[in-house]
Design a protein around this motif. Structure first.
Motif, short mmCIF file in Angstrom:
data_model
loop_
_atom_site.label_atom_id
_atom_site.label_comp_id
_atom_site.label_asym_id
_atom_site.label_seq_id
_atom_site.Cartn_x
_atom_site.Cartn_y
_atom_site.Cartn_z
N MET A 30 29.07 32.62 40.12
CA MET A 30 29.91 33.80 39.88
C MET A 30 29.12 35.07 40.21
SD MET A 30 32.89 32.69 38.57
CE MET A 30 33.52 34.16 37.83
N ASP A 31 29.81 36.10 40.62
CA ASP A 31 29.22 37.40 40.90
C ASP A 31 29.23 38.21 39.61
OD1 ASP A 31 28.81 40.11 41.57
OD2 ASP A 31 29.74 39.87 43.52
N VAL A 32 28.07 38.39 38.99
CA VAL A 32 27.98 39.07 37.70
C VAL A 32 28.40 40.53 37.83
CG1 VAL A 32 26.40 39.82 35.87
CG2 VAL A 32 26.31 37.49 36.74
N CYS A 33 28.10 41.17 38.94
CA CYS A 33 28.54 42.56 39.12
C CYS A 33 30.06 42.65 39.08
CB CYS A 33 27.99 43.14 40.43
SG CYS A 33 26.19 43.39 40.41
N LEU A 34 30.72 41.70 39.73
CA LEU A 34 32.19 41.67 39.69
C LEU A 34 32.70 41.40 38.28
CD1 LEU A 34 33.50 39.82 42.88
CD2 LEU A 34 33.90 42.19 42.20
N LEU A 35 32.04 40.48 37.58
CA LEU A 35 32.46 40.18 36.21
C LEU A 35 32.30 41.39 35.30
CD1 LEU A 35 30.96 36.61 35.76
CD2 LEU A 35 33.39 37.22 35.97
N LEU A 36 31.19 42.10 35.43
CA LEU A 36 30.98 43.30 34.60
C LEU A 36 31.96 44.40 34.96
CD1 LEU A 36 27.08 43.31 34.50
CD2 LEU A 36 28.65 42.63 32.67
N CYS A 37 32.26 44.52 36.25
CA CYS A 37 33.29 45.49 36.66
C CYS A 37 34.64 45.09 36.08
CB CYS A 37 33.35 45.57 38.18
SG CYS A 37 34.58 46.74 38.81
N ALA A 38 34.94 43.80 36.12
CA ALA A 38 36.20 43.32 35.55
C ALA A 38 36.28 43.62 34.06
CB ALA A 38 36.34 41.82 35.79
N ALA A 39 35.18 43.43 33.36
CA ALA A 39 35.15 43.73 31.92
C ALA A 39 35.42 45.22 31.70
CB ALA A 39 33.80 43.34 31.33
N TRP A 40 34.82 46.06 32.53
CA TRP A 40 35.01 47.51 32.43
C TRP A 40 36.48 47.88 32.67
CZ3 TRP A 40 35.22 51.19 36.78
CH2 TRP A 40 35.07 52.52 36.39
N LEU A 41 37.06 47.28 33.69
CA LEU A 41 38.47 47.54 34.00
C LEU A 41 39.37 47.06 32.86
CD1 LEU A 41 38.45 46.54 37.76
CD2 LEU A 41 38.71 48.86 36.84
N GLN A 42 39.05 45.89 32.30
CA GLN A 42 39.82 45.35 31.18
C GLN A 42 39.73 46.30 29.99
OE1 GLN A 42 41.16 42.03 31.44
NE2 GLN A 42 42.23 42.24 29.51
N THR A 43 38.52 46.77 29.70
CA THR A 43 38.31 47.68 28.57
C THR A 43 39.08 48.97 28.76
OG1 THR A 43 36.12 46.74 28.19
CG2 THR A 43 36.52 48.91 27.27
N ALA A 60 32.48 43.58 47.23
CA ALA A 60 31.27 42.95 46.69
C ALA A 60 30.68 41.87 47.58
CB ALA A 60 31.58 42.36 45.31
N ARG A 61 31.52 41.08 48.21
CA ARG A 61 31.05 39.88 48.91
C ARG A 61 29.96 40.18 49.96
NH1 ARG A 61 35.79 37.84 50.47
NH2 ARG A 61 36.03 36.73 48.52
N PRO A 62 30.15 41.12 50.88
CA PRO A 62 29.10 41.33 51.89
C PRO A 62 27.79 41.85 51.28
CG PRO A 62 31.07 42.61 52.43
CD PRO A 62 31.33 41.93 51.14
N TRP A 63 27.87 42.70 50.28
CA TRP A 63 26.67 43.25 49.65
C TRP A 63 25.92 42.15 48.89
CZ3 TRP A 63 24.34 47.62 50.78
CH2 TRP A 63 23.33 48.09 49.94
N GLN A 64 26.66 41.30 48.21
CA GLN A 64 26.04 40.17 47.53
C GLN A 64 25.36 39.25 48.54
OE1 GLN A 64 25.31 38.89 44.62
NE2 GLN A 64 26.34 40.29 43.25
#
Length: 154
Positions: A30-43, A60-64
């Motif tokens: 999993m991409d943790v940066c995406l997960l943390l962004c998702a958490a931020w958006l959810q919040t 995110a994909r190309p940078w990762q």
């Protein structure tokens, strides 16, 4: 609540259990940066949809792939040897610093992409974490549920 993504992530990552959950999810691909962004958006109460999820992944994909993962691979590859070589240990720490800066850069890019996504009008927003896991071909596992619980109590 932290309004910018980087400070939100720093605050969240410092909470008990978050680092372990993120590292386990990262080990599962999993991409943790995406997960943390998702958490931020959810919040923030931002509604998710397929278009937004795709935009996040496309950002995110190309940078990762091209920046973060090669740095992480090099750092991990040097782990054992650096324990016995002080010069290599110093270089490894520099690579770790670059990896963290690359993650910070990705989070800034994700924030820039999503900054105009306002809180939704619907009574209930979707579960960003579950949707990202689904798109990544990952099940909604206990670790993801633990991360979700910690986010809800942040």
């Amino acid at each position: 609540m932290h309004t910018d993504l980087w400070n939100y992530c720093l605050h969240l990552y410092a909470r008990p259990g978050i680092e372990h959950a993120c590292l386990e999810l990262q080990n599962r691909g999993m991409d943790v940066c995406l997960l943390l962004c998702a958490a931020w958006l959810q919040t923030r109460g931002v509604n998710c949809d397929e278009g937004r999820l795709t935009q996040l992944q496309d950002c995110a994909r190309p940078w990762q792939r091209d920046v973060i993962q090669p740095l992480r691979h090099l750092r991990m590859q040097w782990r054992e040897a650096a324990a016995h070589d002080e010069t290599l240990a110093t270089l490894r720490m520099q690579v770790k610093t670059l990896e963290l800066e690359a993650e910070r850069t990705l989070l800034l890019r994700l924030e820039s992409l999503t900054r105009q996504w306002l809180p939704g009008q619907r009574a209930q927003t979707c579960d960003w974490l579950r949707e990202l896991a689904r798109l990544a071909g990952q099940p909604d596992c206990d670790t993801l549920q633990a991360l979700r619980a910690a986010i809800n109590h942040a």
